[in-house]
Every structure is written in structure tokens, then in C-alpha cells.
Design an enzyme around this catalytic site. Sequence first.
Site, PDB file in Angstrom:
ATOM      1  N   SER A 213       0.784  -1.111  -0.156  1.00  0.00           N
ATOM      2  CA  SER A 213      -0.167  -0.070  -0.157  1.00  0.00           C
ATOM      3  C   SER A 213       0.825   1.298   0.174  1.00  0.00           C
ATOM      4  CB  SER A 213      -0.905  -0.041   1.156  1.00  0.00           C
ATOM      5  OG  SER A 213      -1.989   0.941   1.006  1.00  0.00           O
ATOM      6  N   GLU A 337      -8.251  -5.409  -4.964  1.00  0.00           N
ATOM      7  CA  GLU A 337      -8.060  -4.559  -4.182  1.00  0.00           C
ATOM      8  C   GLU A 337      -9.044  -3.584  -3.474  1.00  0.00           C
ATOM      9  OE1 GLU A 337      -4.714  -3.810  -3.465  1.00  0.00           O
ATOM     10  OE2 GLU A 337      -3.394  -4.303  -5.141  1.00  0.00           O
ATOM     11  N   HIS A 440      -7.371  -5.909  -0.886  1.00  0.00           N
ATOM     12  CA  HIS A 440      -6.184  -5.207  -0.476  1.00  0.00           C
ATOM     13  C   HIS A 440      -5.711  -5.363   0.865  1.00  0.00           C
ATOM     14  CE1 HIS A 440      -3.655  -1.491  -0.809  1.00  0.00           C
ATOM     15  NE2 HIS A 440      -4.094  -0.901   0.268  1.00  0.00           N
TER      16      HIS A 440
END
Length: 528
Positions: A213, A337, A440
Site C-alpha cells: 500500500s 484490491e 487489498h
Amino acid sequence: MKHPIFSFVVAGLLALGMCSAQAAAPATVIQTDAGPVRGLDQGEMFAWMGIPYAAAPTGELRWAPPQTPTPWSSPRDASAYGSFCPQNADLGVFGQPGGSEDCLNINVFVGKTARNGSAKLPVSVWIHGGSLWVGAGRDYDPSQLAIEGKAVVVTFNYRLGLLGFFAHPALRSEVKPLANYGLMDQQLALDWVQRNIAAFGGDPDNVTISGESSGGGSVLLHVVAPNSAGKFQHAIDMSGAAVALRFPTFGAPKPLEWTEKNGEAFSEAVGCAGKSDAATLACLRALPVATVLAKQKPYLISQVVLDGKVLPLHPADAFRTGQFNRVTLINGTTRDEGAFFAGFVENETGVPMDEAGYATTMRGYFGTHADAVMAQYPVNRYATPSDAMAAAVTDMLFACPARAINRWASVHTPTYVYEFSDRTAPSYLKPTSFALGAAHTFELAYLFPGFHGGAGIPVTLNPMQSQLAKQMVRLWTTADQATDGKTLWQRYQPAQDNFLNLALPQARVSTGFGEGHQCGFWDRTGVY
């Protein structure tokens, strides 16, 4: 009177004890360039935690480049994690509220078996994510990478939120690099690794930086930042390609001028506006950290600043033109994600997204492109409005900018691509009304056992997932072998759009990445 032989035996025993102590000391006591540190024997692994790599960024050092710490002479206790950096619960269970400004510390872990060998070990430096708002090195269990991966694993903290990423016109008067303080912290941590990691058994010429991230975005930024050159040889970006987006696209790096205006608004909100530059800075630096945390949320920027010095070029321009540091680049995403963000909102509100919520959310993410995006990702094509929103966020914020970087970078440096696509991956979020799939952050538990953010539900992998995890650990700790064809990595070819599909029952090479994420549509929007 004691017999001479008695004295001899006692002296011999004492000498033996001293030799044993001297032999044992190097296992837990390591000499760093700032002073010795005493670590912890954790059974299969040695750990040294909470080592200062920079001085506390307080007082005059708040909103200033990091400085090296004051040296010490006696062995410093490194048997427990140091403080994490100040943060609120701005990403739910991914982080944890609290922390202290005296947080610039680093942790080193190495498996005993690997360290007892004669060879220098590969070094795996982990940069945590959390939108540059939250997170901590302590949230990641390094044991799998250290013991099974036979790497020296390094985690650390860096400044977050407005304490880490902030600009104000008054700061220009100090004639120092500004705005990206958290990124400068990371660079100093990488310097520390270069100077000290050999003492822990690591090879400073075989350093892989990886992160997920905003940690993955940080990895890409170090690839393009001139002052990061030579600090590592391999880079693994996990879901960080938003650094290629163009302002004012959601998630894009911020222009310095915009960030300075944002900083002026914060200064006014805390009562530090309307003063001379020196008085304004003195007022801001005197704010209790609790006040900064209480007031910062409307002004958080969630991305780095295009300051012109630490980052001379927009990352997209650096990759497009080849003006970046030549390292092995491994660039990846997860298949779903955006499901994390839809799930996070549902966890926070307790209400599943409806069509009205879908439209509102899409306008928040996509701005002037929202109508075209909603036509491309209509609700009636998906099981739920959350699934439609998640697909669009996946493609715009992660998959397609990553593909653009792959196409640009592969012209200049060995580039490898993966997608984590185990849609049975366990979730550390509370249950949701829709399937989260390979969301994600869900790949993190495959590298860091039990990963659950700072406060989520600890997860467990099933036997098949554990096998995939073993493959991933090997891939992440042998980036130096990618170019030799000794692992599953295959060099990225734009014509094939090939990627390593990290899926059950085992990883395999696939092609046509962009087709699976509607990247042709996003290429035409000009968002990157």
C-alpha cells in the site's frame, strides 16, 4: 592454605566461563555505529528491537529532516519494540491509535540456523503501509521471512500523518528539504541498514526493500528518488502504484503549492496563523502531539508531496523517461484490491452499500470521470453495488497504474510482475455482506503469519494457503535470483502483459493482465 592446584582449577573455570560468555555475547550483543545493542533470543530467531536510527523528531526537529541519534557506550536494551509513531484510528483496525513522537526506531531479526552459516544473508527491509497515516513495524511478524526465508529482516517506523507529510510557506525560510519528512526518515533508515546490517549477518550488497500500500508506494518512490540511490539493489512494490496517478486524481501525489495551502489551513485551525514565519513555526512545533492528532484529519494528504528536491520528478515521468535508480523491480497487486475499502466502509457504518451510496462513493473517488466510470462499471453487471465500486477502485488506483509502470520501467531495468489472486484468503475485517476475495492487504498474512493490522482479527492459513505462502516467502527473499532464472519470476514483456499469478493451488505464469482490469479504458482517461 589453598593448594596451588585449587587456584589453578578455579582460574581455569573462571577463564572457561569468561570464554563462554565472550562466545555467547555476539549472538545477542551487536555493535552498531551508534553503540552496542543487546537483543533477545526467541528460540529459532534472534531479535533486536527498538534501536534508534534517528533522534526524536521533537522540538526544532519536528518538521525537519531526521538527524542521527546521540551515540551511547553501554549495551542498550533491544529486547522490546520501541514506541510507534503518533496516529489515530483513521483506517480502522489496520492501525492502532496512540504512539509517541520519539518513534524513529528500527528492528532486526535473523534465524539462528541461517546466522550460524558462513555466508552473508540477503536483507529484506519492510516498509509498512497505512496511507501514510497509520501503521507500525511491530504489526508484522518477521519469523517466516527470517527463519524459512533465511533473510535478515528489518522493520522500522517513520513519521506519519501531518507530522510526516506537511508543508507550510514558513518552512521555506529554513532552507532545508521539506514536506516529505516520513520519506526522509525511510531514507535514513536505509542508510542505517547499509552501515550496520553486516554486523547482524546481512549482506549490504543484497538488500531488497518491500512494502505494501503506501509502503509499496514508498518503495517505488525510493526507486525514483535520487537520494535513495545505492541504498538497495532490489525493490518489491505491493499495491503502491497510485504514486503514478496525476493530481487531482484521488490518491495522486500532491503538488507542493497545494500542500502549503493545506498546511496554512491547518495552521489557522490550531491558532498558529497570522504570525511571522519564525513565530508560526515556533507555534506549530510547540503544539502538543495530542492537539496535532485531534486537528489533523481534515488536512491529511495520504500521499507524498512533489517537492522538487527529495522528489525532483513526478514518479510517472521518472519511470516513463528512465530517470530512476536501476534496480531489480518486482511490481504487484491483488486481484480485488478495492474490496478492502468497500469492506472498511461497511465495517465502519454497519450498513451495506446501496445504489445511492455507490453513486456517492464513485463521485468521491473519480470526480469528473465519475459518470464515465459508472457507465464502465454499472451496478447491474455485478453481484452488489460494493462489488461494482470495488472493481473500479481496483483498476484505477492499483492495477492499471501498476501496468503503466511495468510498461515504462521494463524498457530500462529488469521488471517482474505478480498478482495475488487467492480469493479464499482469510480476512481480518469483520464479516461483510459481499465477498472480499483477494482484497487489498490480504496477501500480507502469507508473508507475515497471522497478520491482522494493528487491531483486527488474527487470521490462520489453511494447508493449501500455507503452501502458497512458502512459495511467496521464497520469492520475496530471493529477488537477487530473479534475473538468473532460478525462481518462478519471468521478466515482464509488454506484448504478453505477463504476470506471476499467486493463486491456489500454486503460483503460475499468466498473460493478459490489462485485459482483466479494463486498463484500456483507464489508459484513455489520462489519470496517470
